[in-house]
Design a protein around this motif. Structure first.
Motif, PDB file in Angstrom:
ATOM      1  N   CYS A 349       0.873  -1.182   0.000  1.00 22.08           N
ATOM      2  CA  CYS A 349       0.000   0.000   0.000  1.00 22.08           C
ATOM      3  C   CYS A 349       0.905   1.226   0.000  1.00 22.08           C
ATOM      4  O   CYS A 349       1.842   1.320   0.813  1.00 22.08           O
ATOM      5  N   VAL A 350       0.634   2.161  -0.906  1.00 20.85           N
ATOM      6  CA  VAL A 350       1.469   3.346  -1.054  1.00 20.85           C
ATOM      7  C   VAL A 350       0.586   4.579  -0.983  1.00 20.85           C
ATOM      8  O   VAL A 350      -0.436   4.662  -1.674  1.00 20.85           O
ATOM      9  N   LEU A 351       0.989   5.546  -0.144  1.00 20.27           N
ATOM     10  CA  LEU A 351       0.295   6.836  -0.096  1.00 20.27           C
ATOM     11  C   LEU A 351       1.083   7.817  -0.946  1.00 20.27           C
ATOM     12  O   LEU A 351       2.287   8.045  -0.716  1.00 20.27           O
ATOM     13  N   LEU A 352       0.420   8.410  -1.942  1.00 19.61           N
ATOM     14  CA  LEU A 352       1.062   9.344  -2.851  1.00 19.61           C
ATOM     15  C   LEU A 352       0.623  10.764  -2.545  1.00 19.61           C
ATOM     16  O   LEU A 352      -0.552  11.018  -2.237  1.00 19.61           O
ATOM     17  N   ASP A 353       1.550  11.681  -2.644  1.00 20.57           N
ATOM     18  CA  ASP A 353       1.220  13.098  -2.545  1.00 20.57           C
ATOM     19  C   ASP A 353       0.222  13.446  -3.637  1.00 20.57           C
ATOM     20  O   ASP A 353       0.379  13.056  -4.799  1.00 20.57           O
ATOM     21  N   GLY A 354      -0.818  14.189  -3.273  1.00 19.71           N
ATOM     22  CA  GLY A 354      -1.919  14.433  -4.193  1.00 19.71           C
ATOM     23  C   GLY A 354      -1.581  15.290  -5.380  1.00 19.71           C
ATOM     24  O   GLY A 354      -2.352  15.320  -6.346  1.00 19.71           O
ATOM     25  N   GLN A 355      -0.437  15.993  -5.364  1.00 22.60           N
ATOM     26  CA  GLN A 355      -0.093  16.847  -6.483  1.00 22.60           C
ATOM     27  C   GLN A 355       1.089  16.299  -7.278  1.00 22.60           C
ATOM     28  O   GLN A 355       1.032  16.167  -8.490  1.00 22.60           O
ATOM     29  N   GLU A 356       2.155  15.957  -6.583  1.00 22.78           N
ATOM     30  CA  GLU A 356       3.361  15.499  -7.266  1.00 22.78           C
ATOM     31  C   GLU A 356       3.372  13.990  -7.478  1.00 22.78           C
ATOM     32  O   GLU A 356       4.230  13.472  -8.195  1.00 22.78           O
ATOM     33  N   LEU A 357       2.451  13.273  -6.799  1.00 24.46           N
ATOM     34  CA  LEU A 357       2.384  11.812  -6.863  1.00 24.46           C
ATOM     35  C   LEU A 357       3.675  11.153  -6.393  1.00 24.46           C
ATOM     36  O   LEU A 357       4.033  10.053  -6.847  1.00 24.46           O
ATOM     37  N   ALA A 358       4.385  11.821  -5.474  1.00 17.81           N
ATOM     38  CA  ALA A 358       5.572  11.235  -4.868  1.00 17.81           C
ATOM     39  C   ALA A 358       5.153  10.412  -3.658  1.00 17.81           C
ATOM     40  O   ALA A 358       4.269  10.829  -2.892  1.00 17.81           O
ATOM     41  N   PRO A 359       5.753   9.244  -3.419  1.00 16.35           N
ATOM     42  CA  PRO A 359       5.353   8.404  -2.278  1.00 16.35           C
ATOM     43  C   PRO A 359       5.622   9.100  -0.944  1.00 16.35           C
ATOM     44  O   PRO A 359       6.710   9.632  -0.720  1.00 16.35           O
ATOM     45  N   ARG A 360       4.621   9.078  -0.079  1.00 16.85           N
ATOM     46  CA  ARG A 360       4.788   9.560   1.296  1.00 16.85           C
ATOM     47  C   ARG A 360       5.227   8.414   2.202  1.00 16.85           C
ATOM     48  O   ARG A 360       6.068   8.590   3.070  1.00 16.85           O
ATOM     49  N   TRP A 361       4.621   7.240   2.028  1.00 20.49           N
ATOM     50  CA  TRP A 361       5.036   6.056   2.761  1.00 20.49           C
ATOM     51  C   TRP A 361       4.573   4.817   2.002  1.00 20.49           C
ATOM     52  O   TRP A 361       3.675   4.881   1.166  1.00 20.49           O
ATOM     53  N   THR A 362       5.212   3.701   2.329  1.00 18.10           N
ATOM     54  CA  THR A 362       4.884   2.407   1.724  1.00 18.10           C
ATOM     55  C   THR A 362       4.776   1.366   2.829  1.00 18.10           C
ATOM     56  O   THR A 362       5.611   1.331   3.740  1.00 18.10           O
ATOM     57  N   PHE A 363       3.741   0.540   2.763  1.00 14.24           N
ATOM     58  CA  PHE A 363       3.548  -0.522   3.750  1.00 14.24           C
ATOM     59  C   PHE A 363       3.358  -1.826   3.000  1.00 14.24           C
ATOM     60  O   PHE A 363       2.454  -1.958   2.168  1.00 14.24           O
ATOM     61  N   SER A 364       4.213  -2.797   3.284  1.00 11.11           N
ATOM     62  CA  SER A 364       4.159  -4.072   2.577  1.00 11.11           C
ATOM     63  C   SER A 364       2.992  -4.916   3.080  1.00 11.11           C
ATOM     64  O   SER A 364       2.755  -5.007   4.291  1.00 11.11           O
ATOM     65  N   VAL A 365       2.269  -5.529   2.163  1.00 12.84           N
ATOM     66  CA  VAL A 365       1.135  -6.387   2.493  1.00 12.84           C
ATOM     67  C   VAL A 365       1.228  -7.654   1.645  1.00 12.84           C
ATOM     68  O   VAL A 365       1.983  -7.715   0.669  1.00 12.84           O
ATOM     69  N   ALA A 366       0.438  -8.645   2.043  1.00  7.96           N
ATOM     70  CA  ALA A 366       0.429  -9.902   1.301  1.00  7.96           C
ATOM     71  C   ALA A 366      -0.647  -9.901   0.231  1.00  7.96           C
ATOM     72  O   ALA A 366      -0.371 -10.000  -0.967  1.00  7.96           O
ATOM     73  N   GLN A 367      -1.896  -9.767   0.650  1.00  8.76           N
ATOM     74  CA  GLN A 367      -3.021  -9.755  -0.285  1.00  8.76           C
ATOM     75  C   GLN A 367      -4.108  -8.848   0.287  1.00  8.76           C
ATOM     76  O   GLN A 367      -4.598  -9.088   1.389  1.00  8.76           O
ATOM     77  N   VAL A 368      -4.474  -7.828  -0.448  1.00  6.88           N
ATOM     78  CA  VAL A 368      -5.575  -6.947  -0.058  1.00  6.88           C
ATOM     79  C   VAL A 368      -6.599  -6.988  -1.180  1.00  6.88           C
ATOM     80  O   VAL A 368      -6.395  -6.399  -2.240  1.00  6.88           O
ATOM     81  N   PHE A 369      -7.683  -7.706  -0.949  1.00  5.37           N
ATOM     82  CA  PHE A 369      -8.704  -7.864  -1.985  1.00  5.37           C
ATOM     83  C   PHE A 369      -9.826  -6.841  -1.869  1.00  5.37           C
ATOM     84  O   PHE A 369     -10.654  -6.719  -2.754  1.00  5.37           O
ATOM     85  N   ARG A 370      -9.879  -6.136  -0.758  1.00  7.88           N
ATOM     86  CA  ARG A 370     -11.008  -5.243  -0.493  1.00  7.88           C
ATOM     87  C   ARG A 370     -10.505  -3.819  -0.290  1.00  7.88           C
ATOM     88  O   ARG A 370      -9.418  -3.605   0.252  1.00  7.88           O
ATOM     89  N   LYS A 371     -11.304  -2.852  -0.750  1.00 14.90           N
ATOM     90  CA  LYS A 371     -10.921  -1.455  -0.604  1.00 14.90           C
ATOM     91  C   LYS A 371     -10.874  -1.076   0.873  1.00 14.90           C
ATOM     92  O   LYS A 371     -11.798  -1.388   1.633  1.00 14.90           O
ATOM     93  N   PRO A 372      -9.824  -0.412   1.344  1.00 13.85           N
ATOM     94  CA  PRO A 372      -9.721  -0.019   2.757  1.00 13.85           C
ATOM     95  C   PRO A 372     -10.791   1.009   3.127  1.00 13.85           C
ATOM     96  O   PRO A 372     -11.453   1.603   2.275  1.00 13.85           O
ATOM     97  N   ILE A 373     -10.949   1.198   4.440  1.00 10.35           N
ATOM     98  CA  ILE A 373     -11.836   2.235   4.956  1.00 10.35           C
ATOM     99  C   ILE A 373     -11.028   3.162   5.855  1.00 10.35           C
ATOM    100  O   ILE A 373      -9.914   2.827   6.279  1.00 10.35           O
ATOM    101  N   LEU A 374     -11.595   4.327   6.142  1.00 12.70           N
ATOM    102  CA  LEU A 374     -10.920   5.320   6.976  1.00 12.70           C
ATOM    103  C   LEU A 374     -11.635   5.457   8.313  1.00 12.70           C
ATOM    104  O   LEU A 374     -12.832   5.186   8.437  1.00 12.70           O
ATOM    105  N   GLY A 375     -10.899   5.895   9.323  1.00 15.72           N
ATOM    106  CA  GLY A 375     -11.462   6.152  10.646  1.00 15.72           C
ATOM    107  C   GLY A 375     -10.426   6.882  11.483  1.00 15.72           C
ATOM    108  O   GLY A 375      -9.395   7.338  10.968  1.00 15.72           O
ATOM    109  N   ARG A 376     -10.675   6.984  12.773  1.00 11.27           N
ATOM    110  CA  ARG A 376      -9.740   7.657  13.681  1.00 11.27           C
ATOM    111  C   ARG A 376      -9.392   6.713  14.831  1.00 11.27           C
ATOM    112  O   ARG A 376     -10.273   6.323  15.588  1.00 11.27           O
TER     113      ARG A 376
END
Length: 551
Positions: A349-376
């Motif tokens: 999973c990679v978070l990209l800066d919304g303008q430059e599309l540069a990676p902010r962070w990367t987290f290694s995963v095995a298999q993600v078949f479902r769209k993530p959700i947000l919360g606090r």
């Protein structure tokens, strides 16, 4: 001699005059008192009459309000209700909106009743459909009573609600439904009345991709418009429709993309709208301005983003992004200066800066078949929930959205057909999270939905070592949602269950369960040994949670 006696003896006449004057003054005062007594008496009587008259008027008002004018009936708010339809099928759609203006959210859903009742047959025929057809229904969130229902499609499809309508139309918003054949219909969300309908304009053998997208007003009629993507053999095509009439805008366009698993409408920080699609290990992008101008041959007032245009390949619209694995999902997420882009791949999973599309962070995963959700997880700090793996090996991961740091993880075996997880903000600026999983840990060979019961679990960050098992469900869950039905008070889970095979009608059920009631009757699952609170104390503490809206 006393001085007074001496004075009286020397001046006898003066003393007599003084007494006479004093006597005369007292007599005049008595006369004035006698004259003023009738006036004071009249004033006193007037004040008494005014007092009793005011008292009588007040008592009359209280009597009228209490006994003559009927008080409005207090809303009968039920913590749990259920609606059943026999010999029916349903679709993956649930929405909430206060339809009857009672300050409680109501529920919208789709179903097809295959019952041979004349009422259903006649209703379908009147709307130009053959029987059986699909109905859209609105039920009261307070008690489950039907507010309205009407035929809206021949066979299910995609639904987009809260689509604004032009001011001169007299309608505030509509729900637009596209059936599987591509016909469009718009209904008034408050009454169920048809606002407009249009036949399909798709080619044969086209499959409509989910979801329907709402784009800015392209035809300048005062209402946002619709963008529909279809898969036609090995090509993804685009269609634009007016949101106020359903008429097609221009002709069919091609996005020069093969098969895709997901797509996203993204607004850059310059205010330009782009359609993003996974293209193997890259992301393909098209500006909505380009799509409109190509299918109509006319200029558009929409914007292009110069920095994004520089990143797009002139001959092949791929953004300059390469992933180590296939890209499965794309998500808009809140960022520091606007929205960022979360890319969920098969290996990371990679978070990209919304303008430059540069990676902010990367987290290694095995298999993600479902769209993530947000919360606090922490107060006022966004987190992303990732379901890593499937079956017995599934793990729930909560990551800090700003840094990618792991906040909480828990193994929770699940089934491939489990409903989407959900979250709901709480008054302490955190979120309550809701996950689906197996009722009990089962063998690795039990991975079919019919082999085990599903359970709905709740997690709150103030109790990181506890899960609450809220409910066990043996039926097939088609759609699931957690919503705030009353501001700050009444959060509820909505379950839409029905046959797994749309060609095999059965029992369709729509049920609402108040979250607080589910908590009080839940089973406490301890993730670590011990803990200061008893099971009942844990239930009591979490049952006192207060919820708030997303905004």
């Amino acid at each position: 001699m006393d001085s007074k006696d001496l004075e009286a003896e020397i001046h006898p006449l003066k003393n007599e005059d003084g007494k006479l004057q004093e006597s005369l003054g007292n007599q005049l005062k008595k006369e004035d008192n006698v004259k003023s007594t009738p006036l004071q008496s009249r004033l006193s009587r007037c004040r008494t009459v005014a007092f009793f008259l005011s008292l009588f008027i007040c008592l009359l008002v209280v009597f009228v309000i209490s006994f003559i004018i009927p008080c409005p009936d207090r809303l009968a708010l039920q913590g749990m209700w259920r609606i059943n339809y026999n010999m029916a099928v349903t679709y993956d759609f649930l929405a909430t909106k206060d339809i009857n203006k009672d300050k409680v959210q109501d529920v919208l859903f789709l179903y097809k009743n295959t019952n041979s009742s004349n009422d259903f047959n006649e209703s379908c025929t009147l709307e130009g459909f053959s029987s059986p057809c699909s109905f859209v229904a609105a039920v009261s969130g307070a008690n489950g009573s039907t507010l309205w229902e009407r035929p809206a499609a021949q066979d299910g499809g995609l639904v987009l609600c809260d689509v604004a309508q032009p001011r001169d139309s007299g309608e505030s918003s509509a729900c637009i439904l596209m059936d599987r054949a591509g016909s469009l219909i718009a209904v008034n969300v408050f009454t169920g009345e048809t606002l407009w309908s249009q036949p399909s304009s798709f080619r044969r053998n086209s499959s409509i991709l989910s979801p329907l997208l709402q784009v800015p007003d392209l035809d300048a009629d005062g209402a946002p418009d619709l963008l529909v993507l279809t898969q036609e053999e090995e090509e993804v095509s685009s269609y634009l429709y007016s949101g106020s009439t359903g008429h097609q805008i221009g002709h069919q366009g091609s996005l020069s993309v093969g098969k895709t698993s997901d797509f996203l409408l993204y607004v850059t920080r310059a205010g330009a709208h782009y359609i993003l699609l996974p293209c193997a290990s890259s992301i393909c992008g098209h500006s909505v301005k380009d799509i409109y101008e190509k299918v109509t041959g006319r200029d558009s007032s929409l914007r292009r983003d110069p920095s994004w245009e520089n990143m797009l390949n002139a001959t092949n619209p791929r953004l300059l992004l390469h992933s180590s694995g296939a890209i499965n999902h794309l998500m808009n997420v809140p960022g520091k200066g606007g929205e960022d882009l979360l890319v969920v791949g098969s290996e990371a999973c990679v978070l990209l800066d919304g303008q430059e599309l540069a990676p902010r962070w990367t987290f290694s995963v095995a298999q993600v078949f479902r769209k993530p959700i947000l919360g606090r997880y922490k107060p006022d700090t966004m987190a992303v929930v990732i379901e890593n793996g499937t079956g017995i090996d599934r793990q729930i991961l909560l990551l800090d959205l700003s840094t990618g740091a792991l906040l909480w993880s828990q193994a929770l075996p699940g089934l491939p057909g489990d409903p989407q997880s959900a979250s709901l903000p709480t008054a302490d600026h955190r979120s309550a999270f809701f996950f689906w999983g197996l009722h009990e840990l089962v063998g690795a060979n039990q991975t079919e939905p019919g082999d085990s019961q599903r359970s709905l679990y709740m997690f709150h960050p103030t109790q990181p070592s506890v899960l609450l098992e809220l409910a066990n469900v043996s039926a097939n869950v088609v759609a699931f949602q957690v919503a705030l039905f009353e501001p700050g008070r009444h959060a509820a889970c909505i379950l839409l269950t029905g046959p797994a095979n749309p060609d095999a009608p059965g029992l369709v059920s729509v049920a609402k369960h108040k979250v607080q009631d589910l908590i009080l009757s839940s089973r406490v699952v301890r993730l670590t040994e011990g803990g200061p609170d008893s099971d009942q104390a844990t239930r009591d503490r979490l049952s006192r949670l207060r919820y708030q809206s997303e905004t």
